[in-house]
Design a protein around this motif. Sequence first.
Motif, short mmCIF file in Angstrom:
data_model
loop_
_atom_site.label_atom_id
_atom_site.label_comp_id
_atom_site.label_asym_id
_atom_site.label_seq_id
_atom_site.Cartn_x
_atom_site.Cartn_y
_atom_site.Cartn_z
N GLU A 188 -5.02 -2.44 -19.61
CA GLU A 188 -5.72 -1.91 -18.44
C GLU A 188 -5.63 -2.88 -17.26
OE1 GLU A 188 -7.03 -2.20 -21.44
OE2 GLU A 188 -8.21 -0.46 -22.03
N THR A 189 -5.81 -4.15 -17.54
CA THR A 189 -5.74 -5.14 -16.46
C THR A 189 -4.33 -5.18 -15.87
OG1 THR A 189 -7.47 -6.49 -17.44
CG2 THR A 189 -6.00 -7.59 -15.91
N VAL A 190 -3.32 -5.12 -16.74
CA VAL A 190 -1.94 -5.12 -16.25
C VAL A 190 -1.72 -3.93 -15.33
CG1 VAL A 190 0.47 -4.80 -16.93
CG2 VAL A 190 -0.98 -6.39 -18.20
N SER A 191 -2.18 -2.77 -15.78
CA SER A 191 -2.00 -1.56 -14.98
C SER A 191 -2.73 -1.68 -13.64
CB SER A 191 -2.52 -0.36 -15.76
OG SER A 191 -2.28 0.83 -15.07
N ARG A 192 -3.94 -2.21 -13.67
CA ARG A 192 -4.72 -2.36 -12.44
C ARG A 192 -4.03 -3.30 -11.46
NH1 ARG A 192 -9.84 -0.48 -14.71
NH2 ARG A 192 -9.82 -1.84 -16.52
N VAL A 193 -3.48 -4.40 -11.96
CA VAL A 193 -2.84 -5.35 -11.06
C VAL A 193 -1.55 -4.76 -10.49
CG1 VAL A 193 -1.81 -7.65 -10.87
CG2 VAL A 193 -3.86 -7.32 -12.24
N PHE A 194 -0.82 -3.99 -11.31
CA PHE A 194 0.34 -3.27 -10.79
C PHE A 194 -0.07 -2.41 -9.60
CE2 PHE A 194 3.18 -3.83 -14.60
CZ PHE A 194 4.34 -4.08 -13.90
N SER A 195 -1.13 -1.64 -9.79
CA SER A 195 -1.60 -0.74 -8.73
C SER A 195 -2.05 -1.53 -7.50
CB SER A 195 -2.77 0.11 -9.24
OG SER A 195 -2.35 0.89 -10.34
N GLN A 196 -2.73 -2.63 -7.75
CA GLN A 196 -3.20 -3.48 -6.66
C GLN A 196 -2.01 -4.02 -5.85
OE1 GLN A 196 -5.63 -6.83 -8.11
NE2 GLN A 196 -4.52 -8.12 -6.65
N PHE A 197 -0.95 -4.44 -6.53
CA PHE A 197 0.25 -4.93 -5.84
C PHE A 197 0.90 -3.81 -5.03
CE2 PHE A 197 1.42 -8.77 -8.78
CZ PHE A 197 0.32 -9.44 -8.28
N ARG A 198 0.88 -2.62 -5.61
CA ARG A 198 1.47 -1.48 -4.91
C ARG A 198 0.66 -1.15 -3.65
NH1 ARG A 198 -0.15 3.11 -5.67
NH2 ARG A 198 -0.83 2.86 -7.83
N ARG A 199 -0.65 -1.12 -3.78
CA ARG A 199 -1.50 -0.81 -2.62
C ARG A 199 -1.32 -1.84 -1.51
NH1 ARG A 199 -5.24 0.75 -6.54
NH2 ARG A 199 -6.19 -1.32 -6.56
N LYS A 200 -1.14 -3.11 -1.89
CA LYS A 200 -0.97 -4.17 -0.90
C LYS A 200 0.44 -4.22 -0.34
CE LYS A 200 -4.46 -7.47 -2.61
NZ LYS A 200 -4.63 -8.80 -3.26
N GLY A 201 1.33 -3.38 -0.87
CA GLY A 201 2.70 -3.34 -0.34
C GLY A 201 3.60 -4.44 -0.88
N LEU A 202 3.16 -5.14 -1.93
CA LEU A 202 4.00 -6.20 -2.49
C LEU A 202 5.17 -5.60 -3.26
CD1 LEU A 202 1.58 -8.96 -3.79
CD2 LEU A 202 2.29 -8.38 -1.49
N ILE A 203 4.91 -4.49 -3.91
CA ILE A 203 5.95 -3.86 -4.72
C ILE A 203 5.88 -2.34 -4.55
CG2 ILE A 203 5.88 -5.67 -6.47
CD1 ILE A 203 4.27 -3.72 -8.23
N ALA A 204 6.94 -1.66 -4.98
CA ALA A 204 6.91 -0.21 -5.11
C ALA A 204 7.20 0.12 -6.56
CB ALA A 204 7.95 0.42 -4.18
N LEU A 205 6.66 1.24 -7.01
CA LEU A 205 6.83 1.65 -8.39
C LEU A 205 7.32 3.10 -8.45
CD1 LEU A 205 3.55 0.17 -9.89
CD2 LEU A 205 5.86 -0.64 -10.33
N PRO A 206 8.61 3.32 -8.21
CA PRO A 206 9.16 4.68 -8.26
C PRO A 206 8.81 5.37 -9.57
CG PRO A 206 10.81 3.13 -7.49
CD PRO A 206 9.64 2.31 -7.94
N THR A 207 8.93 4.65 -10.66
CA THR A 207 8.44 5.11 -11.96
C THR A 207 7.66 3.95 -12.56
OG1 THR A 207 10.21 4.32 -13.37
CG2 THR A 207 10.61 6.39 -12.20
N ALA A 208 7.05 4.19 -13.70
CA ALA A 208 6.26 3.12 -14.33
C ALA A 208 7.15 1.94 -14.71
CB ALA A 208 5.54 3.66 -15.56
N GLN A 209 8.41 2.24 -15.06
CA GLN A 209 9.31 1.17 -15.51
C GLN A 209 10.02 0.48 -14.35
OE1 GLN A 209 9.15 4.19 -17.22
NE2 GLN A 209 7.80 3.08 -18.61
N ARG A 210 10.31 1.24 -13.30
CA ARG A 210 11.12 0.70 -12.22
C ARG A 210 10.25 -0.08 -11.23
NH1 ARG A 210 15.96 0.38 -11.48
NH2 ARG A 210 16.98 0.13 -9.45
N VAL A 211 10.70 -1.27 -10.91
CA VAL A 211 9.96 -2.12 -9.98
C VAL A 211 10.85 -2.45 -8.80
CG1 VAL A 211 8.82 -4.36 -9.66
CG2 VAL A 211 8.62 -3.14 -11.84
N GLU A 212 10.27 -2.41 -7.62
CA GLU A 212 11.00 -2.85 -6.43
C GLU A 212 10.14 -3.86 -5.69
OE1 GLU A 212 12.15 0.36 -3.85
OE2 GLU A 212 12.56 -1.00 -2.18
#
Lengths: 228, 228
Positions: A188-212
């Motif tokens: 859950e924490t991993v997922s939350r931090v992923f989302s947090q990074f996405r919201r802040k514009g640090l990364i994009a997540l086209p799919t759950a596996q793909r990271v930009e």
Amino acid sequence: MLPRDATIGVRTAGMPLPAMAGMGLAGMALVGTTVTLRRDQSLFLAGDAASHVYRVMAGCVRSLALMPDGRRQVAEFHLPGDLLGLDGREAHLLSAEAVGDAILLRFPRRQLEAEAVRDPAAARGLYDLACRSLETAQRRLMVLGRKTAAERLASFLLEMAERTGGDRRFDLPMSRQDIADHLGLTIETVSRVFSQFRRKGLIALPTAQRVELRDHDAVEAASGDCAA
Amino acid sequence: MLPRDATIGVRTAGMPLPAMAGMGLAGMALVGTTVTLRRDQSLFLAGDAASHVYRVMAGCVRSLALMPDGRRQVAEFHLPGDLLGLDGREAHLLSAEAVGDAILLRFPRRQLEAEAVRDPAAARGLYDLACRSLETAQRRLMVLGRKTAAERLASFLLEMAERTGGDRRFDLPMSRQDIADHLGLTIETVSRVFSQFRRKGLIALPTAQRVELRDHDAVEAASGDCAA
DNA sequence: CGGTTTCTTGAGCGCCGTCAAGTAAGGTGG
DNA sequence: CCACCTTACTTGACGGCGCTCAAGAAACCG
């Protein structure tokens, strides 16, 4: 439950010398055996005799420790080109399992060590290999001991970006659960931090596996490392 | 701040072969130099050229990583008989500092590796050394990634008991802060868990440094390990 | 004996874990 | 191709373990 026997397909093949260059064992004339693993299938278990060393040819393998109550710690993800099986001199300290379907080459450890007795360059290669594993493990100590969840994930994403070719975009072969067990967090924490990074514009997540990585510098800053 | 120069006293001495037995490098005829360190003095810093390997003769040395904001991670405590300096092949990944006053023997790494080229047994010794360090580091991953504060301290106390001779009673050469930075905790949490263990009758603490395991089995149970 | 350092203990809070529900993705059979 | 099921991921509410801040006790030392 998965079958205990790790090997689906086995094929003996001569190992061309150039393919060994990445091992730092270029001087060794070795014969490797192809091992095919299906997702989640185990290659060896902690406590098994450390009789072979493996080289990942395709897919991803995790080496991990298990506590009696089920807590998991993924010590390392092994990507194509990486070697594994050097944990423990007599018996494996860690278990190894395929993250997704994987193909490996298997070498008898005895043979490597015999070669090392004859050839100082091969001995040096084995030594370098162990040293490199040690360096990696020690870097992980700081991550697990002193970093926050966000810092851990940022460090992990940077490491994966580098190891998968250095591109800004890459695919994560492992699940959120594997990442959590690698970083000492919960899924859950991993997922939350992923989302947090996405919201802040640090990364994009086209799919759950793909990271930009959209802002590499910001991710680095978030990782807590001095420089990298 | 302490002086940068690590060496108080240096004395060159022949290394008798039996004394090298613990290194697994018995075949090597080496000349070591005595290095004396005062409490908190640094032996080398992360980033320094990894030019030497050391053997602790007396006292205790910690190898640690530092984050820019001051967070510390003590990777390892090196007790008499232990070797250190194998972190990093070119440059040290970790800094090394004396916990209390310490005496070490220093060996040129270049000389060890040259010897390894000539003598397969020496090469094997170096390799075993690196493998053993790797095993230790990987055990720490589970502690830092998945164990609670109480489990970490229990594991640590059992390890120290074993390493200091296996007696139920032993002295901790390092401070609470060092223990905290080793276990990924704060000094306050370490102190609280010590007190908690004392109240529960697991240990006695005649002084802050001296530890007596009053219920070895209970401490083991508290460590969270399957068996040990 | 005063000063310093180290350790201990307490109060309060925050990060992350737990529990729970909802959503998306993938796989299979009809 | 779609209905269905399973699995994986996401999100929210809440609580607890361990961190922060603070003060007091003990040990060490000149």
